[in-house]
Design an enzyme around this catalytic site. Structure first.
Site, short mmCIF file in Angstrom:
data_model
loop_
_atom_site.label_atom_id
_atom_site.label_comp_id
_atom_site.label_asym_id
_atom_site.label_seq_id
_atom_site.Cartn_x
_atom_site.Cartn_y
_atom_site.Cartn_z
N CYS A 323 0.82 -1.22 0.00
CA CYS A 323 0.00 0.00 0.00
C CYS A 323 0.85 1.25 0.00
CB CYS A 323 -0.92 -0.01 1.22
SG CYS A 323 -2.07 -1.37 1.17
N ASP A 324 2.03 1.20 -0.58
CA ASP A 324 2.88 2.39 -0.67
C ASP A 324 2.96 2.80 -2.13
OD1 ASP A 324 5.19 4.12 -0.91
OD2 ASP A 324 5.69 3.48 1.13
#
Ligand SMILES: *Cc1c(COP(=O)(O)O)cnc(C)c1O
Length: 375
Positions: A323-324
């Site tokens: 989720c980066d």
């Protein structure tokens, strides 16, 4: 892709992502480097891939090891090589770690500053030290910049200082930048080193070792010169600048030794578009920047990525599963994958044996570090 890796993947069907290393290729790479620079002592840079099986193969072939921490020293010693085949090549060391290395028998240390020389003289008395000089890093895909090394005037002062302390000024080192695609890049560093040898000699201090670093490339998407071209260019520079007084030579290969020996198998988690008329598909894999592909930063290292499907190649962006938003491997570089690629397909990331397992995070988003199989 080697037959051995192909068979392993087909028969074992390991969970992905995983790195499979063919130890025969590592041995071949060692022999190739030795043939290209026969006069050099080979110190494998452990950080490139410290799998115990790899260190063992290299130790048996006669390799020494360049280490950067006490943990790496212990990994190298665990193969059974003696401490006199290790160098502590990091120029940034805690004094307590230097003392721990000294207690294990390490007697060869790098430095590039007065403060570091002071630490070594106190914590590792009687050891041989070498001073690292700056290089430009030009033409390297993964340059090491100005973080390491000092200029030659400072190096001269430091080596002469070393002679007055409780250490032996042994020589000079440099690194021309990793994935160095130009064999000519060693020349100016060798020239500067030769100048240093002469200046120190005139001041009464005889140096005996030149460490010409790593930087030898692995073939990724772009072709690179063969090892013979590097060997020939380096030998010519040594003769030109040192004449008939060539010192003992050390090389510290990392990438060249292990890069081509490993393949990462990954699975396609999602294929999507950002709008109905998006020209590019986004292909999300179960490995990304935090799972071992950190060298895709700025798309610097461009691994060949291969699908077994045969559809027409279409442009894709390739990203990781976390989720980066930084976890995108390739968006600008022209990557293409078959139009019939499907979610759940396996892909091969080739030439991925160097700087992958060691760059994998421990558990970002709960993803496990990259698993290695050595065969
Ligand atoms: C990382 C490193 C190497 C290995 O570099 P490659 O470009 O992978 O060959 C060699 N020497 C030192 C001091 C290093 O830090």
């Amino acid at each position: 892709m080697t037959k051995k890796i192909e068979r392993f993947l087909a028969e074992q069907k390991p969970a992905t992502p995983c790195l499979v290393m063919d130890l025969d290729v590592v041995a071949d790479n060692y022999r190739r480097l030795h043939a290209a620079v026969p006069r050099a002592g080979i110190y494998y840079a452990v950080k490139a891939n410290p799998a115990p099986e790899i260190l063992k193969v290299l130790g048996k072939l006669g390799s020494s090891f360049d280490t950067a921490s006490v943990a790496e020293i212990d990994m190298a010693l665990a193969t059974g090589v003696s401490a006199d085949r290790l160098s502590y090549g990091n120029t940034i060391k805690k004094k307590s770690d230097i003392a721990a290395a000294y207690a294990r028998g390490v007697r060869l240390y790098a430095f590039d500053s007065e403060a570091e020389l002071g630490k070594i003289a106190e914590a590792a008395p009687g050891s041989r030290v070498f001073c690292r000089i700056l290089t430009s890093g030009a033409n390297a895909d993964w340059p090491l910049s100005r973080k390491f090394g000092c200029d030659v005037e400072m190096a001269k002062k430091l080596l002469l200082d070393a002679a007055k302390r409780n250490v032996i000024p042994h020589g000079v080192s440099f690194h021309v930048g990793s994935q160095q695609r130009d064999p000519g890049q060693w020349d100016s560093a060798v020239e500067q080193a030769a100048w240093l040898f002469r200046e120190c000699e005139e001041a009464g201090v005889t140096l005996s070792m030149l460490n010409i670093g790593g930087g030898f490339p692995t073939r990724y998407r772009r072709t690179v010169p063969g090892m013979a071209a590097y060997g020939a260019s380096i030998e010519e520079s040594l003769s030109r600048h040192f004449g008939n007084r060539i010192p003992d030579i050390i090389v510290e290969p990392g990438r060249q030794m292990v890069g081509s020996a490993g393949i990462i198998q990954t699975e396609v988690v999602l294929i999507s578009k950002k709008s109905e008329d998006d020209a590019k598909s986004w292909v999300y894999l179960d490995i990304g920047k935090f799972g071992g592909l950190a060298e895709t930063m700025d798309e610097a290292i461009q691994y060949p990525i291969v699908s077994h499907r045969t559809g027409a190649p279409v442009p894709v962006a390739i990203a990781g599963p976390t989720c980066d938003s930084a976890d995108i491997m390739y968006e600008k570089a022209d990557y293409r994958l078959p139009a019939d690629l499907e979610i759940g397909d396996k892909l091969e990331i080739r030439a991925a044996g160097a700087y992958t397992t060691t760059y994998a995070s421990v558990a970002f988003n709960g993803f496990e570090p990259l698993k290695t199989y050595c065969i």
